[in-house]
Motif scaffolding. Structure first.
Motif, PDB file in Angstrom:
ATOM      1  N   GLU A 124       0.923  -0.985   0.156  1.00  0.00           N
ATOM      2  CA  GLU A 124      -0.050   0.022   0.017  1.00  0.00           C
ATOM      3  C   GLU A 124       1.019   1.224   0.033  1.00  0.00           C
ATOM      4  O   GLU A 124       1.968   1.233   0.767  1.00  0.00           O
ATOM      5  CB  GLU A 124      -0.872   0.110   1.216  1.00  0.00           C
ATOM      6  CG  GLU A 124      -1.647  -1.109   1.638  1.00  0.00           C
ATOM      7  CD  GLU A 124      -2.215  -1.128   2.927  1.00  0.00           C
ATOM      8  OE1 GLU A 124      -2.778  -0.213   3.444  1.00  0.00           O
ATOM      9  OE2 GLU A 124      -1.998  -2.241   3.718  1.00  0.00           O
ATOM     10  N   VAL A 125       0.554   2.379  -0.742  1.00  0.00           N
ATOM     11  CA  VAL A 125       1.124   3.693  -0.595  1.00  0.00           C
ATOM     12  C   VAL A 125       0.384   4.731  -0.137  1.00  0.00           C
ATOM     13  O   VAL A 125      -0.992   4.691  -0.439  1.00  0.00           O
ATOM     14  CB  VAL A 125       1.511   3.816  -2.118  1.00  0.00           C
ATOM     15  CG1 VAL A 125       1.774   5.563  -2.221  1.00  0.00           C
ATOM     16  CG2 VAL A 125       2.639   3.116  -2.687  1.00  0.00           C
ATOM     17  N   ILE A 126       0.802   5.376   0.825  1.00  0.00           N
ATOM     18  CA  ILE A 126       0.124   6.722   1.442  1.00  0.00           C
ATOM     19  C   ILE A 126       1.169   7.716   1.225  1.00  0.00           C
ATOM     20  O   ILE A 126       2.070   7.749   1.750  1.00  0.00           O
ATOM     21  CB  ILE A 126      -0.321   6.475   2.991  1.00  0.00           C
ATOM     22  CG1 ILE A 126      -0.873   5.185   3.226  1.00  0.00           C
ATOM     23  CG2 ILE A 126      -1.106   7.691   3.340  1.00  0.00           C
ATOM     24  CD1 ILE A 126      -1.389   4.934   4.537  1.00  0.00           C
ATOM     25  N   THR A 127       0.497   8.650   0.230  1.00  0.00           N
ATOM     26  CA  THR A 127       1.383   9.927   0.132  1.00  0.00           C
ATOM     27  C   THR A 127       0.711  10.889   1.370  1.00  0.00           C
ATOM     28  O   THR A 127      -0.316  11.099   1.388  1.00  0.00           O
ATOM     29  CB  THR A 127       0.943  10.577  -1.330  1.00  0.00           C
ATOM     30  OG1 THR A 127       1.168   9.756  -2.323  1.00  0.00           O
ATOM     31  CG2 THR A 127       1.539  11.844  -1.219  1.00  0.00           C
ATOM     32  N   ALA A 128       1.785  11.246   2.030  1.00  0.00           N
ATOM     33  CA  ALA A 128       1.399  12.233   3.205  1.00  0.00           C
ATOM     34  C   ALA A 128       2.664  13.057   3.571  1.00  0.00           C
ATOM     35  O   ALA A 128       3.818  12.709   3.608  1.00  0.00           O
ATOM     36  CB  ALA A 128       1.101  11.469   4.547  1.00  0.00           C
ATOM     37  N   ASP A 129       2.349  14.437   3.696  1.00  0.00           N
ATOM     38  CA  ASP A 129       3.490  15.293   4.477  1.00  0.00           C
ATOM     39  C   ASP A 129       3.078  15.097   5.652  1.00  0.00           C
ATOM     40  O   ASP A 129       2.119  15.285   6.329  1.00  0.00           O
ATOM     41  CB  ASP A 129       3.175  16.580   3.900  1.00  0.00           C
ATOM     42  CG  ASP A 129       4.038  17.593   4.719  1.00  0.00           C
ATOM     43  OD1 ASP A 129       4.585  17.233   5.877  1.00  0.00           O
ATOM     44  OD2 ASP A 129       4.295  18.734   4.185  1.00  0.00           O
ATOM     45  N   LEU A 130       3.973  14.367   6.487  1.00  0.00           N
ATOM     46  CA  LEU A 130       3.370  13.952   7.956  1.00  0.00           C
ATOM     47  C   LEU A 130       3.351  15.151   9.046  1.00  0.00           C
ATOM     48  O   LEU A 130       3.040  14.922   9.928  1.00  0.00           O
ATOM     49  CB  LEU A 130       4.480  12.983   8.320  1.00  0.00           C
ATOM     50  CG  LEU A 130       4.568  11.655   7.767  1.00  0.00           C
ATOM     51  CD1 LEU A 130       5.955  10.859   8.074  1.00  0.00           C
ATOM     52  CD2 LEU A 130       3.258  10.825   8.076  1.00  0.00           C
ATOM     53  N   THR A 131       3.938  16.189   8.338  1.00  0.00           N
ATOM     54  CA  THR A 131       4.004  17.560   9.582  1.00  0.00           C
ATOM     55  C   THR A 131       2.444  18.240   9.226  1.00  0.00           C
ATOM     56  O   THR A 131       2.281  19.060  10.031  1.00  0.00           O
ATOM     57  CB  THR A 131       5.160  18.502   8.861  1.00  0.00           C
ATOM     58  OG1 THR A 131       4.925  18.872   7.655  1.00  0.00           O
ATOM     59  CG2 THR A 131       6.360  17.924   9.185  1.00  0.00           C
ATOM     60  N   ASN A 132       1.839  17.759   8.310  1.00  0.00           N
ATOM     61  CA  ASN A 132       0.201  18.196   8.244  1.00  0.00           C
ATOM     62  C   ASN A 132      -0.621  17.175   8.723  1.00  0.00           C
ATOM     63  O   ASN A 132      -0.577  16.171   8.535  1.00  0.00           O
ATOM     64  CB  ASN A 132       0.108  18.168   6.599  1.00  0.00           C
ATOM     65  CG  ASN A 132      -1.105  18.793   6.193  1.00  0.00           C
ATOM     66  OD1 ASN A 132      -2.066  18.132   6.818  1.00  0.00           O
ATOM     67  ND2 ASN A 132      -1.396  19.838   5.390  1.00  0.00           N
ATOM     68  N   HIS A 133      -1.232  18.006   9.723  1.00  0.00           N
ATOM     69  CA  HIS A 133      -2.132  17.245  10.416  1.00  0.00           C
ATOM     70  C   HIS A 133      -3.256  16.287   9.664  1.00  0.00           C
ATOM     71  O   HIS A 133      -3.670  15.285   9.893  1.00  0.00           O
ATOM     72  CB  HIS A 133      -3.119  18.040  11.536  1.00  0.00           C
ATOM     73  CG  HIS A 133      -2.191  18.652  12.459  1.00  0.00           C
ATOM     74  ND1 HIS A 133      -1.870  17.936  13.678  1.00  0.00           N
ATOM     75  CD2 HIS A 133      -1.987  19.986  12.853  1.00  0.00           C
ATOM     76  CE1 HIS A 133      -1.138  18.473  14.448  1.00  0.00           C
ATOM     77  NE2 HIS A 133      -1.401  19.850  14.213  1.00  0.00           N
ATOM     78  N   GLN A 134      -3.855  16.733   8.730  1.00  0.00           N
ATOM     79  CA  GLN A 134      -4.939  16.309   8.011  1.00  0.00           C
ATOM     80  C   GLN A 134      -4.210  15.267   7.212  1.00  0.00           C
ATOM     81  O   GLN A 134      -4.844  14.048   7.173  1.00  0.00           O
ATOM     82  CB  GLN A 134      -5.599  17.068   6.913  1.00  0.00           C
ATOM     83  CG  GLN A 134      -6.674  18.047   7.492  1.00  0.00           C
ATOM     84  CD  GLN A 134      -7.192  19.181   6.618  1.00  0.00           C
ATOM     85  OE1 GLN A 134      -6.393  19.345   5.688  1.00  0.00           O
ATOM     86  NE2 GLN A 134      -7.859  19.817   7.294  1.00  0.00           N
ATOM     87  N   GLN A 135      -3.036  15.249   6.717  1.00  0.00           N
ATOM     88  CA  GLN A 135      -2.403  14.206   6.021  1.00  0.00           C
ATOM     89  C   GLN A 135      -1.716  13.099   6.859  1.00  0.00           C
ATOM     90  O   GLN A 135      -1.499  12.128   6.450  1.00  0.00           O
ATOM     91  CB  GLN A 135      -1.303  14.765   5.030  1.00  0.00           C
ATOM     92  CG  GLN A 135      -1.744  15.740   3.982  1.00  0.00           C
ATOM     93  CD  GLN A 135      -0.627  16.276   3.000  1.00  0.00           C
ATOM     94  OE1 GLN A 135       0.309  15.786   2.711  1.00  0.00           O
ATOM     95  NE2 GLN A 135      -0.773  17.582   2.637  1.00  0.00           N
ATOM     96  N   LEU A 136      -1.570  13.494   8.096  1.00  0.00           N
ATOM     97  CA  LEU A 136      -0.977  12.432   9.095  1.00  0.00           C
ATOM     98  C   LEU A 136      -1.911  11.476   9.279  1.00  0.00           C
ATOM     99  O   LEU A 136      -1.936  10.337   9.739  1.00  0.00           O
ATOM    100  CB  LEU A 136      -0.547  13.175  10.190  1.00  0.00           C
ATOM    101  CG  LEU A 136      -0.218  12.373  11.535  1.00  0.00           C
ATOM    102  CD1 LEU A 136       1.183  11.291  11.078  1.00  0.00           C
ATOM    103  CD2 LEU A 136       0.320  13.176  12.842  1.00  0.00           C
ATOM    104  N   GLU A 137      -3.206  12.002   9.711  1.00  0.00           N
ATOM    105  CA  GLU A 137      -4.567  11.267   9.749  1.00  0.00           C
ATOM    106  C   GLU A 137      -4.651   9.896   9.397  1.00  0.00           C
ATOM    107  O   GLU A 137      -4.948   8.914   9.850  1.00  0.00           O
ATOM    108  CB  GLU A 137      -5.851  12.261   9.839  1.00  0.00           C
ATOM    109  CG  GLU A 137      -7.051  11.499  10.419  1.00  0.00           C
ATOM    110  CD  GLU A 137      -6.806  11.495  12.048  1.00  0.00           C
ATOM    111  OE1 GLU A 137      -7.169  10.456  12.530  1.00  0.00           O
ATOM    112  OE2 GLU A 137      -5.868  12.228  12.654  1.00  0.00           O
TER     113      GLU A 137
END
Ligand SMILES: NC(=O)c1ccc[n+]([C@@H]2O[C@H](COP(=O)([O-])OP(=O)(O)OC[C@H]3O[C@@H](n4cnc5c(N)ncnc54)[C@H](OP(=O)(O)O)[C@@H]3O)[C@@H](O)[C@H]2O)c1
Length: 257
Positions: A54-67
């Motif tokens: 599975e691939v999850i694209t996320a800027d981990l410093t962004n709350h919404q993308q971390l969720e």
């Protein structure tokens, strides 16, 4: 089949963890911002090893993308191994650092791995197995070599790993802090540095292969470049000697007026 979630899997140490864990037969969840790099790696490793990726694209410093990453750690199929690897460095000293950049770095190197470990740990404890690998740095032990806040963020990860290991090892969960020294990845260039000026750089494959040997031995702290483990053992022993002096209700003689 077990599943490993690797943050910062698009390059450097995280990408090699993804390769090695896929070769060991783990399904993978790959996390980073660079979707193209993650997809290319996922396709290659899926084809080579027949594992699900599975691939999850996320800027981990962004709350919404971390969720979604936090949610994945709490859903099925369970994540058996969390590799808290995504991280960055910040060049320059503390006095001249941009507070916005410092805030981002603390979020990426400290807050994010803490929240990810928190999301993963309850299920691991309930299942009575699992592992959390935190990629710290030797700078956690020699902060004098590193201006600014990078060493402090890594020292947090080392301390968190040690206290978490004390809490969950007996519950079947393995916590490992890996302390790389200079390793050939993109981290230097990303922080505006130049790796060609760094002496004694370890190749990233050697670093990860050594870290995985420490993982298999269930080490809590793995420092791949240290030639003699006795050096680490005497450091720990010195810590014990110091700690023996902590349980005194009175200040030491030298601090009495
Ligand atoms: N290389 C060394 O000498 C060295 C030494 C000691 C410790 N370490 C530690 O090793 C870890 C891995 O670094 P590396 O050396 O492999 O460097 P790297 O090649 O720059 O890799 C960093 C990884 O983190 C990801 N990342 C960075 N910011 C992110 C964000 N905001 N959200 C999500 N992912 C992010 C990057 O992917 P995207 O850009 O695609 O998001 C990349 O996959 C770090 O924690 C670092 O502190 C490295």
């Amino acid at each position: 089949m077990t599943t490993a979630l690797v943050t910062g899997a698009s390059s450097g140490i995280g990408a090699v963890y993804a390769r090695r864990l896929a070769a060991r037969g783990h399904n993978l969840v790959l996390v980073a911002r660079a979707t193209d790099r993650l997809n290319t790696l996922a396709e290659e490793l899926g084809d080579a090893h027949g594992v699900a990726i599975e691939v999850i694209t996320a800027d981990l410093t962004n709350h919404q993308q971390l969720e979604p990453v936090l949610q994945r750690l709490q859903s099925d199929p369970p994540v058996d191994i969390l590799v808290n690897n995504a991280g960055a460095a910040l060049s320059g000293d503390f006095a001249s650092a941009d507070p916005v950049e410092m805030d981002k770095l603390v979020r990426l190197n400290v807050v994010v791995p803490t929240l990810l470990a928190s999301a993963a740990i309850r299920g691991m404890v309930e299942r009575g197995n699992g592992a959390i690998v935190n990629i710290a740095s030797v700078l956690a032990l020699v902060p004098e070599y590193s201006p600014g806040i990078y060493a402090a963020t890594k020292s947090y990860l080392l301390t968190l790993s040690q206290s978490l290991a004390t809490e969950v090892t007996s519950k079947g969960v393995h916590v490992q802090a890996v302390l790389p020294a200079a390793t050939r990845t993109e981290i230097y260039e990303r922080a505006g540095g130049d790796i060609s000026k760094v002496p004694n750089v370890m190749e990233v494959e050697d670093l990860v292969d050594a870290a995985l040997i420490g993982f298999d031995r269930r080490e809590v702290v793995t420092i791949p470049p240290v030639p003699d483990v006795a050096a680490w053992q005497s450091f720990e022993q010195a810590r014990g000697i110091l700690a023996a002096g902590f349980s005194n209700s009175q200040p030491a003689e030298r601090y009495r007026g």
